[in-house]
Design a protein around this motif. Structure first.
Motif, short mmCIF file in Angstrom:
data_model
loop_
_atom_site.label_atom_id
_atom_site.label_comp_id
_atom_site.label_asym_id
_atom_site.label_seq_id
_atom_site.Cartn_x
_atom_site.Cartn_y
_atom_site.Cartn_z
N ALA A 39 0.61 -1.34 -0.06
CA ALA A 39 0.21 -0.17 0.16
C ALA A 39 1.30 1.26 0.10
O ALA A 39 0.39 2.07 -0.64
N ILE A 40 2.11 1.10 1.14
CA ILE A 40 3.11 2.29 1.23
C ILE A 40 3.47 2.59 -0.63
O ILE A 40 3.44 4.32 -1.15
N ALA A 41 3.78 1.10 -1.32
CA ALA A 41 4.67 1.27 -2.41
C ALA A 41 3.68 2.11 -2.98
O ALA A 41 4.53 2.99 -4.48
N LEU A 70 1.22 3.80 -2.74
CA LEU A 70 0.88 5.50 -2.56
C LEU A 70 2.52 6.62 -2.92
O LEU A 70 1.72 7.49 -3.44
N LEU A 71 3.90 5.48 -2.54
CA LEU A 71 4.81 6.91 -2.73
C LEU A 71 4.38 6.86 -4.48
O LEU A 71 4.91 7.67 -4.94
N PHE A 72 4.17 5.79 -5.16
CA PHE A 72 4.30 6.45 -6.98
C PHE A 72 3.41 6.82 -7.25
O PHE A 72 3.80 7.71 -7.84
N LEU A 73 2.23 6.82 -6.39
CA LEU A 73 1.20 7.97 -7.00
C LEU A 73 1.83 9.66 -6.91
O LEU A 73 1.98 9.92 -7.46
N ILE A 74 2.67 9.61 -5.54
CA ILE A 74 3.11 11.08 -5.04
C ILE A 74 3.83 11.21 -6.27
O ILE A 74 4.19 12.03 -6.70
N GLY A 75 5.29 10.43 -6.53
CA GLY A 75 6.03 10.28 -7.28
C GLY A 75 5.49 10.91 -9.09
O GLY A 75 6.35 11.61 -9.79
N HIS A 76 4.84 10.52 -9.46
CA HIS A 76 4.40 10.33 -10.61
C HIS A 76 3.79 11.16 -10.42
O HIS A 76 3.84 12.78 -11.32
N ALA A 77 2.56 12.08 -9.56
CA ALA A 77 2.23 13.28 -9.45
C ALA A 77 3.44 14.51 -9.60
O ALA A 77 2.74 15.99 -10.21
N ILE A 78 4.38 14.46 -8.79
CA ILE A 78 5.37 15.41 -8.81
C ILE A 78 5.94 15.45 -9.93
O ILE A 78 6.02 16.85 -10.42
N LEU A 112 -1.49 -6.80 -6.00
CA LEU A 112 -3.05 -5.94 -7.05
C LEU A 112 -3.48 -4.71 -6.04
O LEU A 112 -3.99 -4.05 -6.55
N ILE A 113 -3.16 -4.94 -4.50
CA ILE A 113 -3.14 -3.86 -3.66
C ILE A 113 -2.53 -2.25 -4.52
O ILE A 113 -3.10 -1.31 -5.01
N ALA A 114 -1.37 -2.44 -5.11
CA ALA A 114 -0.21 -1.52 -5.83
C ALA A 114 -1.38 -1.35 -7.05
O ALA A 114 -1.37 0.20 -7.86
N LEU A 115 -1.25 -2.54 -7.95
CA LEU A 115 -1.99 -2.07 -8.83
C LEU A 115 -3.50 -1.91 -9.17
O LEU A 115 -3.37 -0.75 -10.16
#
Ligand code: HEM
Length: 283
Positions: free
Chosen positions: A28-30, A32-40, A228-231
């Motif tokens: 779940a944290i991985a 979330l980090l992907f989403l934040i990194g991508h948005a930045i 699948l949580i991250a996907l």
């Protein structure tokens, strides 16, 4: 913390029994980090989308004959998508909510949603093989070459702009590959795991396999499950990003606006004839 939890069998062997459920948080944290990194990255570093101008697509864009609403997903494909989405979210909730402390009799809801997911995957395989443009979702040599061009341009190198996309960009194709791997893993292992629990379909038989085989099966089921949580987090993030809403809308209405089609897609790689066959036809 290891990835797998072990136990001692009645015969004194150490066998895997399932994943360490703390992996729920890791994935779940991985995600979330992907989403934040991508948005930045998108907000501060990414440039505008630029495409190589191809004579063919420019010609096509200036010609009439492309409808205002370009068919993208048939009704059957849209129904599959939403049935799969509902079963997937139910599976994630029923699997992980109890592990995070919200207790309820989850197993029955879980395997019922699992059967719905498995049936929808089987339907999708047949539908995609005989009615849809099967190869449109698998990476091809143009995708790889364009990815190399994009990478060189993004890292300050010199390369021609990439071409416009066919029906699906490379990122969607790679995502589909990951979902295929995780979806098939949970479905195949889940079907066998139904032999361990009480269902109306057959007599429960926990001795169908040995402890080690069951253990590895539960581990694979759990690893694909946390993956699948991250996907799914990434998928929902992209679906609600403002610039992608037009694509999300097409999963409801079935069609894309002509302007979007011409801006991002090459009519020679994703032809209207294929569109009509896939989305305009009965299936
Ligand atoms: C998003 C997809 C899925 C996720 C995230 C998921 C996750 C999980 C998890 C975490 C467990 C607990 C395993 C353990 O205790 O080690 C589990 C058990 C189970 N799952 Fe799934 N699963 C999914 C799909 C499926 C599917 C498609 C089926 C059936 C076709 C299925 C059937 C089962 C069964 C029968 C159990 C065993 C319950 C037990 O032994 O108590 N699951 N699942």
């Amino acid at each position: 913390m290891g990835v797998v939890e072990f136990a001692t069998s009645p015969w004194g062997q150490t066998v895997p029994i399932h994943i360490q459920f703390a992996l729920i948080w890791v994935f779940a944290i991985a995600g979330l980090l992907f989403l934040i990194g991508h948005a930045i990255w998108l907000r501060f570093f990414a440039g505008r989308d630029e495409y190589e101008s191809s004579g063919a697509s420019d010609r096509a864009s200036s010609t009439a004959g492309i409808p205002a609403k370009v068919p993208r997903h048939s009704l059957a494909a849209r129904l599959f998508h939403w049935v799969m989405a509902a079963s997937m979210l139910t599976l994630l909730f029923t699997a992980f909510a109890p592990k995070l402390g919200y207790q309820f009799p989850w197993v029955t809801y879980h395997w019922i949603a699992g059967l719905v997911l498995t049936a929808s995957i089987l339907f999708h395989i047949v539908h995609a093989s005989f009615w849809m443009d099967f190869w449109s979702i698998w990476p091809d040599s143009i995708d790889i070459e364009d990815a190399q061009r994009r990478w060189r341009r993004a890292t300050g190198g010199v390369a021609p702009p990439p071409r416009k996309f066919a029906k699906y960009p490379l990122e969607n194709k790679m995502y589909h590959l990951a979902i295929v791997a995780a979806g098939l893993s949970v479905s195949l292992t889940g079907l066998f795991m139904m032999k361990r629990v009480r269902t109306p379909f057959f007599t429960r038989n926990p001795y169908l396999f040995g402890d080690l085989t069951w253990g590895l099966m539960y581990v694979l089921h759990g690893l694909a499950g946390v993956g699948l949580i991250a996907l799914i987090m990434m998928h929902i993030y992209f679906a609600v990003r403002p610039e992608k809403l037009v694509i999300t809308k097409s999963m409801i209405t079935g069609s894309l606006d002509r302007d979007h089609y011409l801006e991002h897609h090459d009519p020679e790689r994703w032809t209207l004839e294929t569109n009509v066959r896939q989305a305009g036809g009965s299936l």
